[in-house]
Each structure stands twice: as structure tokens, then as C-alpha cells.
Design a protein around this motif. Structure first.
Motif, short mmCIF file in Angstrom:
data_model
loop_
_atom_site.label_atom_id
_atom_site.label_comp_id
_atom_site.label_asym_id
_atom_site.label_seq_id
_atom_site.Cartn_x
_atom_site.Cartn_y
_atom_site.Cartn_z
N PRO A 1 35.32 34.16 37.75
CA PRO A 1 35.97 35.28 38.45
C PRO A 1 35.20 35.70 39.70
O PRO A 1 35.79 36.04 40.71
CB PRO A 1 35.96 36.40 37.40
CG PRO A 1 35.88 35.71 36.10
CD PRO A 1 35.07 34.49 36.35
N VAL A 2 33.86 35.61 39.63
CA VAL A 2 33.03 35.97 40.79
C VAL A 2 33.16 34.89 41.86
O VAL A 2 33.34 35.17 43.05
CB VAL A 2 31.55 36.13 40.37
CG1 VAL A 2 30.69 36.49 41.57
CG2 VAL A 2 31.43 37.18 39.29
N LEU A 3 33.12 33.65 41.40
CA LEU A 3 33.18 32.50 42.31
C LEU A 3 34.49 32.50 43.10
O LEU A 3 34.52 32.24 44.30
CB LEU A 3 33.05 31.22 41.47
CG LEU A 3 32.65 29.94 42.16
CD1 LEU A 3 31.34 30.10 42.89
CD2 LEU A 3 32.52 28.83 41.13
N PHE A 4 35.57 32.75 42.39
CA PHE A 4 36.89 32.71 43.05
C PHE A 4 37.31 34.09 43.55
O PHE A 4 38.42 34.26 44.05
CB PHE A 4 37.94 32.16 42.08
CG PHE A 4 37.69 30.73 41.69
CD1 PHE A 4 37.98 29.69 42.56
CD2 PHE A 4 37.12 30.41 40.47
CE1 PHE A 4 37.73 28.38 42.21
CE2 PHE A 4 36.86 29.11 40.11
CZ PHE A 4 37.17 28.08 40.98
N ASP B 1 39.19 38.36 39.36
CA ASP B 1 39.02 39.60 38.61
C ASP B 1 37.53 39.84 38.37
O ASP B 1 36.69 39.09 38.84
CB ASP B 1 39.71 39.48 37.24
CG ASP B 1 41.02 38.73 37.39
OD1 ASP B 1 41.82 39.19 38.20
OD2 ASP B 1 41.20 37.68 36.71
N ALA B 2 37.27 40.86 37.58
CA ALA B 2 35.89 41.09 37.16
C ALA B 2 35.58 40.08 36.05
O ALA B 2 36.49 39.55 35.42
CB ALA B 2 35.79 42.51 36.62
N PRO B 3 34.30 39.78 35.84
CA PRO B 3 33.96 38.86 34.75
C PRO B 3 34.53 39.35 33.42
O PRO B 3 34.68 40.55 33.21
CB PRO B 3 32.43 38.90 34.72
CG PRO B 3 32.03 39.35 36.07
CD PRO B 3 33.12 40.24 36.56
N VAL B 4 34.83 38.40 32.54
CA VAL B 4 35.42 38.77 31.25
C VAL B 4 34.35 39.49 30.42
O VAL B 4 33.31 38.90 30.08
CB VAL B 4 35.92 37.50 30.52
CG1 VAL B 4 36.54 37.87 29.18
CG2 VAL B 4 36.90 36.76 31.40
#
Lengths: 568, 283
Positions: A242-245, A248-251
Motif C-alpha cells: 500500500p505504501v509502495l503503490f 491505502d494505509a498498510p493493512v
């Protein structure tokens, strides 16, 4: 106390850095590993940028490849942690001293846990970090992706360490592990099989022939790693992507699992070590006297390999009948072979060789089907096979020959004191190991090439190159193993996975690829596969490769002998 | 003495010494383990090297056997320069270390045969020597067992057998009595004398067991802080120390006696820059 126990290790490391050899070797190793890290970084960037160019599915492809990479690292960490756990918890030399000291099991466990984790997680630092950073750079990840990498990878490496410590504890207790380290072999085979299943499920050869996919959806399904939400690699991916793309926020759930699991496992392991560690340690120490299938096989082998099974008088009579002068080289080779066959922890790993051969041949057949008539053609097939066989040969040399000098152990004074030069001693090590290495290399190249119907001329040329590569790789393994001998390390498998062995692998693989590259045009010309006519450069290049091979053999053995002499 | 010191001939026989050591030095970074040692080991004598812990005895012995490269100086054995004619010099040398590490996965018989092979002996001679040595060291009934099952003392006996197998002209022994039982002690002491007297072998031994040195050594050197501080027969050492009626222990204690200042000076000299830098750091 934990801090003190770890401080001793750090002081030992600092001491070895201060020594003459340390001062020379450490910068050399640092340069080599930096070089390798940069190359991996380049490869990571290359693959990511190419994947991103594929319309619609580029990002998904990167995601899937990253998932597979993390899963493979998890498997590698598990394997390396198990090997390390047996050494640090049960076989290390200093344990005998520490067990006599007023140190609680908890403290000993915690310090060994950290030591084990640091020792086995350098794989991830050297091979993993450059790849993850490259993906981040190519994807234009936000700055906090990089510190997050470190935060995420720390619990990720702690989980296999905790699992391995529990595994080693149970093995030493339940199996009453005679030859405790043999247990690592079984685990190694299991890990190897798991990795094989993962790779087979992934069918990497199909990527070479995109036409074999009916739809992009099928290709994506193929790229789904066989992992589940219960595996730590999945948690890492759920936090990083999620951070890379920048989606959203990390799960959160994955983050909770990733950080709590190692803590829970650590406490579970500590709790289990309280009642079970001493028994396991004591079993490991008594290993030599206990029963077990390995010991039974070893005893049988001892009977078979004993000079003769006759009485000493008969043996003497037999020996006395010969006026022949004993050859030092022959005796050295014979000694090594006898010891190898009697050391269950060594020969039992030969099973791995058999597994590699079978897996190789099966995979190669798949590869041929997938690559038929498309991207790479016959020339590609021959050279891919040659490179792959060379890789197997280099890997075998790394496992069995790199530790060859170190396994002399504390008995090495016998060689140093004997009237034999160290160069001759290394030549003995080299010659003694040539036959099996050459045999495996030749068997692989002939059987794989004939299996896919490559003609005899091309196969013979590939076999000749494999022979030269076998000679070079084995000499390099013996020579480089002599440059950084580990006479105090009782575990050959651990020596084979040490930093020096990795440097050997990297260096020799580069050299091998260089040689194959230099022979390329001459081989294709002789095999009638070349599209361009041969020039003087073609033959000069082939000749130069031969000279480089000869020089590599001589240099490895000479420099190895010189550095071995300076070791003392 | 310096590098040019000529080898001393043995007064009684006029024979040149078997081992000639000149200016032997070993440094580890700033620490000087052995500091310009000159030695002449006569043929057919037991030559003892004594000294307190950390004096440099083991380093000296290991350099003479080729286990450690000297930083400076020369070693000649039976006329062969150990640095240049390494193999020839080692051919006439047998070594018994203080800790008997051997190949645990070989049998005693195989180990001895291997040693014979390393020295290029004929198989017939190897067989004859193994036969003699297995009997001498009472290992015959163990000869087919793996060495890993041997006790420390048995391993030590095996290492003795291995060192004597090629009939070396020089036998170098570091702490000969470690791990041997009283019977073993007696055997070794008797053996030393017979090897020297009957076979004209030279024995260079370092030991802390002064009773052994007193009984078997023809000549003794005492090393302290990496240097030779006394040499001669027991009688000469008695005279030098002023302990005219003393045993070797009393002589040894008197010779190695030093004031705190003397000790500090010796240590400062030996640790060289390392010590200076520690002092600078401290100040």
C-alpha cells in the motif's frame, strides 16, 4: 547478563577485525558484497521498469513478483536459521564454558537468539534490501517506504529465528539427535522440497513464452505465490505494497500479526527452553554414543571403508609385502575420502546432489516444452543449459569443496608440520574432489542435452566447457576456502553458507559466465549454429578463455596456499 | 648474540648442532612474542626449553616446526634452511604438540599409515614402524578403532607414535607429559634417553614439569619475556643462579625472579607501541 554475553561476541568480532588477516579480508569482502548489492539493485530496477511497461497489469506484476521474492526469502531464512540454531544453541565451542557459569537459561537463550538472528539474516541484508530498494526507487515510493522497510524486516527475520530455535529444541529432545546437525539435513531436504513445489507451482518457464497464456488473467493467476494469510511474507507484503503503490494505509491486521508473532514466539521459545534446553544440549553432546539410523549407517560404512576388516597383523603383513614408496598426494586424497564417507553430516548431504540432478532434469524438460520454437531457440537452449549446469557445479563446489580445508579442523597442524608444501596439499584436495564434481557436471550436461534432442557436436562442445568449468570452480572453491579457513567451526554446512562461501559463489559465477560468453561465438560456429562467420577474434576469445581458466586454477591454489601459510 | 653468531660445535664430539636458530623473532602487531632468540640444539641431546607462562616457549617451538612463520631470523635444521628448503627441513623433524588433535574419523592404523605416506616412506618400512610403535605405546588392540573413541592419553600416545614413525633426526615436543598416566610418564622418560643415546636423535622439549626436565635434559635454556635469560647444563645453571645445591625448581625460581620495576620494563618493551597507546589513552 544478556548484554555481556553479546558484548563478548562483539569484542571477538572486533578482535578479528584488528588482526592482520581481518584487516585485509574485511575491506575485500566489503567491496565484493557492495558490488554484488549494486548488481542486484540494477537487476531489480531492470525487472521492475520492464514490468511496469506492460499495460494494465504492470503494477500487479510488480506486486506479484515482490510477493514471490519475499516468500523465497522467508524459505531461505527458515533454512539458514535452522542450520545456525543447531550451531549456536548446541554445538558452539563456548557453550561448554557458558554452561558451567551461573547464567540462567532465559539469559542464555535470549543472547543466543539474537546471535542466531544476526548470523542468519545477513542473507536478507545482502540479497533482499537492494531488491526492495530498487523496487521502491522505480515505483517512486514515498520517502518513508525506506525506513519502513527496516521496521518491517526486523520482525520478519525474528520469526524464522524463533521457529528454528523451537525446531532445534524439539529435535534435540525428541529424536535424541545423535549427530544433532544431521537433523539440519532432513530439514534442509524438506525446505528444498517446499521451495521446489513453490517454484514448480509458479512454472517460471512459461514466462519466457507469453503466447502460452490464454489470457492476461491466466498469467496473473500463475504469478500468484502459493502463500496464505497465515504466512509472515503475506503480512510484509500487506504492509509494504500500500505504501509502495501509494494506495491505502498498510493493512493494520497484518501489522499487528507481524509485530506480535515474533514476540509471542520468542516468549514461547523461552518458556520451552526452560525445561527442555539442558536435555537437548546434553543429548547433542552425547550424540556420538547414542543410537540412530545415521550411526547405524555410519558404522556399516566404517566396516566397509576400514583399511581392511582383518586383524592388525594381517594388515601389517599386507603392507609389508610392498616395497613401493607411499605417495603423499595419494595418502592425502585417501584420507579425505575416508573421512568424508565416515562423516554422516557430510555424505548424507549427497542426497541433495541426487535431488538437484532429478529436479534439474525434470525442470529442463519443462523448459524445453515452454521455449519450443519461440524466444530462445536451440542456441538459447544450449547456452541456458550450459549456464545452468555450470551453476549447479559451482553450487556443489561451494557446498562440498569450499569447506575442504576448514574441515581439517584442529588437526591441521599435522599438515603444516609434515614435509609437504601447502600448495601440494591444496592440489591434493583439488584432485581428490575432481572426479565426483566432473562426473556430476558431465552427467547433467549430457543427459539434459540429449533429453531435449540437442545434436552431438553441440553437446560435446558444451560437455568440454562444463569440464573446464568444473576444473576451474573446484580449484577456486579449494583455493578460496583456504584463504579464509575456519578451523574452529565444526559444521561443514555452516562453513558452506558463510560469508566467504557466498563471495566464492558470486565470484565464480561471474567468472563462469565470462568464460561461457568468451566461448559463445566459437561454440556456435563449430556447432554450425552461428549466423555470422567466425573472425580471428572468435578464436582468440576462445583461446583467451582457456588461458583465463588455467590462470584461475593456478592462482586460486597458489594464493590459497600463501594465505593459508600466513593464517598462523 | 646476533645474526652472525656462528653455530657452536658440540665440544665432546665436534659435531655441528642439528638445529641452529639465529635472531628468531615473532611479533603480532605491536606485541613481541619472541625477541631475537639464538639457539643451538646439539645432535644426540635432550634440549629443554623452560620458562614461565607466556614467555614465548610454544611460539618458539611452533616456529621451529614450521607451524608459524617467523617475523625475522633464521632456522636451520640438519643444514636445511626452514624458510627456503621447507620440505627437506620438515622431513627430518617430528612434532608432538601439547594438545593431541588428530583426525577423529580415522583408525589409529590408518592415521599412522597416513603419516608414513606424508613422509614418503616405503610401505614395507611403514609396516615395520607401525608394528614397533603400536607395541611400544600399547595401542595394538586399539589400532582398528576410530580415534574419536580414544581417551586423551591414548590420543597422546598415538601422536607420539606418529611423530616417531618416520624416525626423525629431530623431535620437537611441547609439554610431553600432558594427559599421560604415570606409566606413560615413565615410558616417555625412558624413551627419550634411549632415542638420544641409541639413535643419536636430538630432542627439543618445552615443559613446565621441572622434574622431567631435570631427569632427561642435557642442556636447558630459560626463556622469559620472549628472550633467553639463561642457558647451560643443570650444573652451569646452578652456578649462575647461586643455588649450588638446589634442584631445578629452585634454580628456575631464582633465575626468573624479578623486581616489579624489572617486570614493568620487560612488559613495556614486549608490548611496544600497544602499551604506549593504552597509556596515552588512559592519560
Amino acid at each position: 547478563m544478556i548484554r555481556q554475553l553479546l558484548a563478548i561476541k562483539l569484542q571477538t568480532l572486533r578482535g578479528s577485525l584488528r588482526s592482520k588477516q581481518g584487516r585485509l579480508r574485511i575491506p575485500a569482502f566489503a567491496v565484493m558484497s557492495l558490488l554484488f548489492a549494486f548488481m542486484l539493485y540494477g537487476a531489480g530496477e531492470f525487472v521492475t521498469s520492464h514490468a511496469l511497461q506492460i499495460d494494465l497489469v504492470g503494477e500487479l506484476l510488480v506486486h506479484r513478483l515482490l510477493s514471490i521474492t519475499v516468500l523465497v526469502f522467508f524459505a531461505l531464512l527458515l533454512f539458514s536459521n535452522v542450520v545456525t540454531a543447531f550451531s549456536t544453541f548446541y554445538l558452539a565451542d563456548d557453550l561448554e564454558f557458558l554452561m558451567g557459569q551461573p547464567i540462567s537459561t532465559d539469559q542464555l537463550f535470549a543472547s543466543r537468539f539474537i546471535e542466531s538472528m544476526v548470523q542468519s539474516s545477513w542473507i536478507l541484508a545482502l540479497f533482499g534490501l537492494p531488491l526492495f530498494i530498487a523496487v521502491g526507487v522505480e515505483m517512486g515510493a514515498p520517502l518513508y517506504y525506506y525506513p519502513l522497510l527496516l521496521v518491517v524486516l526486523l520482525p520478519f527475520v525474528a520469526i524464522p529465528t524463533a521457529l528454528a530455535s523451537i525446531f532445534a529444541l524439539l529435535v534435540t529432545n525428541i529424536i535424541a539427535a545423535n549427530r544433532t546437525r544431521d537433523a539440519a539435513l532432513f530439514f534442509g531436504l524438506v525446505a528444498f522440497t517446499v521451495l521446489f513445489v513453490i517454484i514448480r507451482a509458479f512454472e517460471p518457464e512459461r514466462l519466457l513464452n507469453p503466447d502460452s497464456f490464454d489470457s492476461i488473467g491466466e498469467m496473473m493467476r500463475l504469478l500468484s505465490p502459493p502463500t496464505t494469510a497465515y504466512f509472515p511474507d503475506d503480512w510484509v507484503i500487506n504492509i509494504l505494497t500500500p505504501v509502495l503503490f501509494e494506495l491505502d494505509a498498510p493493512v493494520t491486521w497484518s501489522a499487528i500479526l507481524l509485530f506480535t508473532t515474533p514476540i509471542a514466539l520468542f516468549f514461547l521459545a523461552t518458556w520451552l527452553h526452560r525445561p527442555l534446553y539442558f536435555r537437548g544440549y546434553s543429548n547433542a553432546k552425547e550424540g556420538e554414543h547414542s543410537g540412530g539410523i545415521m550411526v547405524a549407517i555410519r558404522d556399516w560404512l566404517l566396516e566397509k571403508t576400514r583399511t581392511t576388516s582383518r586383524s592388525v597383523d594381517e594388515q601389517l603383513q599386507n603392507l609389508a609385502g610392498s616395497e613401493e614408496q607411499a605417495s603423499a598426494l595419494r595418502q592425502l586424497i585417501k584420507k579425505d575420502q575416508t573421512i568424508f564417507t565416515r562423516d554422516a553430516s557430510q555424505w548424507s548431504q549427497l542426497l541433495i546432489v541426487v535431488a538437484i540432478i532429478v529436479i534439474y532434469l525434470v525442470n529442463f524438460k519443462y523448459f524445453e516444452i515452454a521455449a519450443e520454437g519461440t524466444l530462445i531457440g536451440d542456441i538459447g537452449l544450449v547456452f541456458f543449459n550450459l549456464a545452468a549446469c555450470a551453476f549447479v557445479v559451482v553450487a556443489l563446489c561451494g557446498r562440498f569443496l569450499f569447506p575442504a580445508v576448514s574441515v581439517e579442523g584442529r588437526a591441521f597442524w599435522i599438515i603444516l608440520q609434515a614435509p609437504i608444501s601447502l600448495q601440494r596439499f591444496l592440489v591434493g584436495k583439488w584432485l581428490g574432489s575432481l572426479l565426483p564434481i566432473v562426473a556430476v557436471g558431465q552427467f547433467l550436461i549430457w543427459s539434459s542435452n540429449l533429453l531435449v534432442g540437442i545434436d552431438l557436436v553441440a553437446t560435446s562442445l558444451a560437455a568440454a566447457q562444463t569440464l573446464i568449468i568444473s576444473l576451474v570452480a573446484s580449484a577456486m572453491a579449494v583455493g578460496m576456502g583456504a584463504m579464509s579457513p575456519q578451523f574452529h567451526n565444526p559444521n561443514a554446512a555452516k562453513i558452506a553458507s558463510s560469508f566467504g562461501a557466498v563471495i566464492f559463489m558470486i565470484f565464480t559465477i561471474f567468472l563462469t559466465l565470462l568464460l561461457i560468453g568468451m566461448w559463445f561465438h566459437a561454440t556456435t560456429t563449430l556447432a554450425g549454429m552461428s549466423r555470422s562467420p567466425a573472425t580471428p577474434t572468435t578464436w582468440l576469445s576462445a583461446l583467451a578463455a582457456l588461458l583465463i581458466s588455467a590462470a584461475a586454477v593456478v592462482a586460486a591454489l597458489k594464493v590459497g596456499a600463501r594465505m593459508l601459510a600466513r593464517h598462523f | 648474540m646476533n645474526d652472525e653468531t656462528p653455530p657452536q660445535t658440540d665440544g665432546s664430539t665436534g659435531e655441528a648442532p642439528l638445529v641452529v636458530v639465529r635472531g628468531l623473532t615473532k611479533t603480532y602487531d605491536d606485541f613481541t612474542a619472541v625477541d631475537h632468540i639464538d639457539l643451538d640444539v646439539p645432535t644426540g641431546q635432550v634440549f629443554g626449553v623452560l620458562g614461565p607462562n607466556g614467555a614465548g616457549k610454544t611460539t618458539t617451538m611452533r616456529m621451529i616446526t614450521g607451524l608459524i612463520e617467523p617475523t625475522a631470523g633464521s632456522i636451520s635444521i640438519d643444514g636445511f634452511d626452514l624458510q627456503k628448503d621447507t620440505v627437506d627441513a620438515k622431513k627430518v623433524t617430528g612434532f608432538i604438540p601439547d594438545r593431541p588433535y588428530v583426525y577423529d574419523k580415522l583408525t589409529a592404523f590408518e592415521y599412522l599409515r597416513f603419516i608414513g605416506g606424508l613422509y614418503g616412506m616405503t610401505e614395507k618400512r611403514i609396516a615395520a614402524r607401525i608394528d614397533e610403535l603400536l607395541t611400544l605405546f600399547e595401542l595394538r588392540e586399539w589400532s582398528n578403532g576410530l580415534i574419536e573413541s580414544f581417551s586423551h592419553g591414548m590420543k597422546q600416545r598415538l601422536v607420539f607414535s606418529g611423530a616417531l614413525l618416520p624416525e626423525p633426526r629431530l623431535l620437537v615436543i611441547d609439554e610431553p607429559m600432558v594427559g599421560l598416566d604415570p606409566k606413560g610418564h615413565h615410558l616417555v622418560k625412558t624413551l627419550f634417553r634411549s632415542l638420544v643415546e641409541e639413535q643419536r636423535m636430538s630432542i627439543l622439549l618445552s615443559t613446565h614439569t621441572l622434574e622431567v626436565a631435570e631427569e632427561v635434559c642435557d642442556q636447558i635454556v630459560i626463556i622469559n619475556h620472549g628472550r633467553i635469560i639463561a642457558r647451560g647444563t643443570l650444573g652451569q645453571l646452578r652456578l649462575e643462579s647461586g643455588e649450588n645445591d638446589g634442584n631445578l625448581e629452585q634454580v628456575f625460581l631464582r633465575i626468573t625472579e624479578e623486581t616489579e620495576d624489572e617486570r614493568d620494563q620487560a612488559v613495556a618493551r614486549r608490548f611496544g607501541n600497544a602499551r604506549r597507546s593504552v597509556e596515552e589513552e588512559a592519560s
